[in-house]
Design an enzyme around this catalytic site. Sequence first.
Site, mmCIF file in Angstrom:
data_model
loop_
_atom_site.group_PDB
_atom_site.id
_atom_site.type_symbol
_atom_site.label_atom_id
_atom_site.label_comp_id
_atom_site.label_asym_id
_atom_site.label_seq_id
_atom_site.Cartn_x
_atom_site.Cartn_y
_atom_site.Cartn_z
ATOM 1 N N SER A 126 0.767 -1.024 -0.024
ATOM 2 C CA SER A 126 -0.066 -0.055 -0.114
ATOM 3 C C SER A 126 0.731 1.222 -0.117
ATOM 4 O O SER A 126 0.512 2.341 -0.328
ATOM 5 C CB SER A 126 -0.949 -0.055 1.219
ATOM 6 N N LYS A 164 -0.145 4.816 6.683
ATOM 7 C CA LYS A 164 -0.692 5.499 5.654
ATOM 8 C C LYS A 164 -0.241 6.894 5.820
ATOM 9 O O LYS A 164 0.342 7.520 6.659
ATOM 10 C CB LYS A 164 -2.154 5.740 5.491
#
EC number: 3.4.21.88
Length: 204
Positions: A126, A164
Amino acid sequence: MKISKRQQDIYEFIKSEVKEKGYPPSVREIGEAVGLASSSTVHGHLARLEGKGLIRRDPTKPRAIEILSLEDEAETPNVVNIPIIGKVTAGMPITAIENIEEYFPLPEYMAAGETNVFMLEIDGESMINAGILDGDKVIVRQQNSAINGEIVVAMTDENEATCKRFYKEANHFRLQPENDALEPIILNNVTILGKVIGLYRDIR
């Protein structure tokens, strides 16, 4: 410690040869490198360098010149045991024993002088556009706030720690992956566990 220009040249030449080739030069090679035709003159300079504690010689071996400072440079760096977290227990401190999977011996300099740090092993792709790959371990400074665009470790609704990029928007928070194939995580509330300050990658 004061040494002559010639001794400095000899010392630097020996050091560069040891680093490049793994073994020291001969007396003849030293003389050629610094412009000395007489081997006895080279021996004299080596004796003075040895007397000042910069080198060590073994008189029984012609090439046995040891650069003492290289030993210092090659010393194993100090390490600190950094907790690696996994599933996070809501309401518990991030480094509570319930959250810690194991401890990782990290070279002290990689913690950047921070004391409240933990690590998270990245699972998946990710964050590949940020250079954070599957299996990497991110080094995280504990803090509960972040500036838009910073890479953070946050807690999801499933009590999983995720890495993130953080954005606070009009009426929600966005945890943005660095992978064009993935969608952002949109949350009404978010718990920031820390800011990513470094990365450890095992290339073996």
